[in-house]
Design a protein around this motif. Structure first.
Motif, short mmCIF file in Angstrom:
data_model
loop_
_atom_site.label_atom_id
_atom_site.label_comp_id
_atom_site.label_asym_id
_atom_site.label_seq_id
_atom_site.Cartn_x
_atom_site.Cartn_y
_atom_site.Cartn_z
N ALA A 31 46.69 33.54 4.91
CA ALA A 31 47.14 33.10 3.58
C ALA A 31 47.78 34.27 2.84
N ALA A 32 48.87 33.97 2.13
CA ALA A 32 49.68 35.02 1.52
C ALA A 32 48.92 35.85 0.50
N ASN A 33 47.90 35.27 -0.16
CA ASN A 33 47.16 36.04 -1.17
C ASN A 33 46.47 37.26 -0.58
N LEU A 34 46.27 37.25 0.73
CA LEU A 34 45.50 38.32 1.39
C LEU A 34 46.35 39.49 1.86
N LYS A 35 47.67 39.44 1.67
CA LYS A 35 48.53 40.41 2.34
C LYS A 35 48.12 41.86 2.11
N THR A 36 47.94 42.27 0.87
CA THR A 36 47.62 43.67 0.60
C THR A 36 46.29 44.06 1.22
N LYS A 63 51.07 25.05 5.06
CA LYS A 63 52.12 25.07 6.09
C LYS A 63 51.56 25.52 7.43
N PHE A 64 50.68 26.53 7.39
CA PHE A 64 50.05 26.97 8.64
C PHE A 64 49.22 25.83 9.24
N TYR A 65 48.51 25.11 8.38
CA TYR A 65 47.70 23.99 8.87
C TYR A 65 48.57 22.99 9.62
N PRO A 136 51.55 23.92 -5.54
CA PRO A 136 50.18 23.36 -5.46
C PRO A 136 49.97 22.40 -4.30
N THR A 137 51.05 21.93 -3.70
CA THR A 137 50.94 21.01 -2.57
C THR A 137 50.51 21.71 -1.29
N THR A 138 51.01 22.92 -1.08
CA THR A 138 50.73 23.64 0.17
C THR A 138 49.89 24.89 0.00
N ALA A 139 49.75 25.37 -1.23
CA ALA A 139 49.03 26.63 -1.47
C ALA A 139 47.79 26.38 -2.33
N PRO A 140 46.59 26.62 -1.80
CA PRO A 140 45.37 26.42 -2.59
C PRO A 140 45.36 27.17 -3.92
N TYR A 141 45.95 28.36 -3.97
CA TYR A 141 45.99 29.11 -5.22
C TYR A 141 46.86 28.40 -6.26
N TYR A 164 57.97 27.19 -8.89
CA TYR A 164 57.03 27.24 -7.77
C TYR A 164 57.48 28.19 -6.67
N GLY A 165 56.60 29.13 -6.33
CA GLY A 165 56.81 29.95 -5.15
C GLY A 165 56.32 29.20 -3.93
N GLU A 166 56.90 29.48 -2.79
CA GLU A 166 56.46 28.82 -1.56
C GLU A 166 55.00 29.13 -1.28
N ASN A 167 54.56 30.33 -1.68
CA ASN A 167 53.17 30.74 -1.54
C ASN A 167 52.84 31.64 -2.72
N ILE A 168 51.59 32.10 -2.79
CA ILE A 168 51.17 32.88 -3.96
C ILE A 168 51.84 34.25 -4.02
N ALA A 169 52.18 34.81 -2.87
CA ALA A 169 52.87 36.10 -2.86
C ALA A 169 54.27 35.95 -3.46
N GLN A 170 54.95 34.87 -3.13
CA GLN A 170 56.28 34.64 -3.70
C GLN A 170 56.19 34.35 -5.19
N ALA A 171 55.15 33.68 -5.62
CA ALA A 171 54.95 33.45 -7.06
C ALA A 171 54.81 34.78 -7.80
N ALA A 172 54.12 35.72 -7.18
CA ALA A 172 53.97 37.06 -7.77
C ALA A 172 55.32 37.78 -7.83
N GLN A 173 56.12 37.62 -6.79
CA GLN A 173 57.45 38.25 -6.77
C GLN A 173 58.33 37.69 -7.88
N PHE A 174 58.26 36.39 -8.10
CA PHE A 174 59.08 35.77 -9.16
C PHE A 174 58.82 36.42 -10.51
#
Length: 255
Positions: A31-36, A63-65, A136-141, A164-174
């Protein structure tokens, strides 16, 4: 003759499989939230297991699911929730115990204003035209971000401002790069070196505003018999891995 050829082919397959596992290669989806945090964990793991080739891909858990359920050749899945790994276990795509490895947190982050002053109501500030969250459809965060806004009765007022970011990491980038004035991101991203360089401020959303972000992992069917996959799955519970997760705002127990 044909029987001998079949036997030779079988031996060749077994030998290639043995060599593959001996090389310690494992494909991990996270999951993208874990990257760092996971980048740091993988670095420490590599020091302990230098022969293992751990290949990590980050993205949205939903999406991974879908990819795993459609036969994608991944060995271990670290999800941003428990639901996706549990479903994979129930449908026999997961072969290990579904393990709770972390509980995440949400934060409101901005460079334009200090969200600590108005907290959740920061999202209602007149200066805010766009609010970044994960899909919110594909990312639990992203789903928990929506839940927290509904819990505090501001969702209807801000819904039209959401991007909406595709994942939480992209939301942070926005929000970091100015595509939104404010965003609801993972606390781990707010604590990351990259976001700290952006000199924004964050407010940690209280856990009672949404259901716990319980994150689970599972060894997948493709990883069966792969020692590197099992080692990495086990390593997430090690003292060093837990310390890294704790540093980036994750816990292992409900608070």
């Amino acid at each position: 003759m044909i029987k001998n050829i079949k036997s030779l082919l079988l031996i060749a397959v077994l030998l290639s499989t043995t060599v593959f596992f001996a090389q310690g290669k494992a494909t991990i989806v996270v999951a993208a939230n874990l990257k760092t945090a996971m980048d740091s964990i993988a670095k420490v793991y590599k020091q302990k297991n230098p022969a293992d080739n751990i290949q990590i891909t980050y993205g949205a858990s939903g999406k991974f699911y879908e990819q795993i359920a459609n036969g994608a050749p991944f060995d271990v899945f670290f999800s941003a929730d428990m639901a996706f790994p549990v479903k994979l276990k129930e449908t026999h795509f997961g072969i290990s115990t579904v393990k709770l490895y972390a509980i995440g947190r949400l934060a409101i982050w901005s460079k334009k204003l200090d969200p600590n002053s108005q907290k959740m109501n920061s999202l209602l500030d007149p200066k805010v035209k766009k609010i970044s969250i994960a899909n919110p459809t594909t990312a639990p965060y992203g789903a928990k971000a929506v839940e927290s806004m509904k819990r505090t009765k501001i969702y209807k007022s801000v819904k039209s401002n959401l991007v909406y970011g595709e994942n939480i990491a992209q939301a942070a980038q926005f929000v970091a790069f100015g595509a939104a004035e404010i965003g609801i991101i993972a606390l781990s991203d707010a604590l990351s070196p990259a976001m700290k360089k952006e000199r924004g401020k964050y407010y940690m959303i209280p856990q009672e505003y949404h259901a716990p972000l319980e994150q689970g992992c599972v060894v997948l069917k493709h990883g069966k018999g792969n020692p590197a996959a099992s080692r990495f799955y086990d390593y997430i519970s090690s003292d060093k891995a837990v310390a890294i997760l704790d540093y980036y705002g994750y816990s292992q127990k409900k608070k």
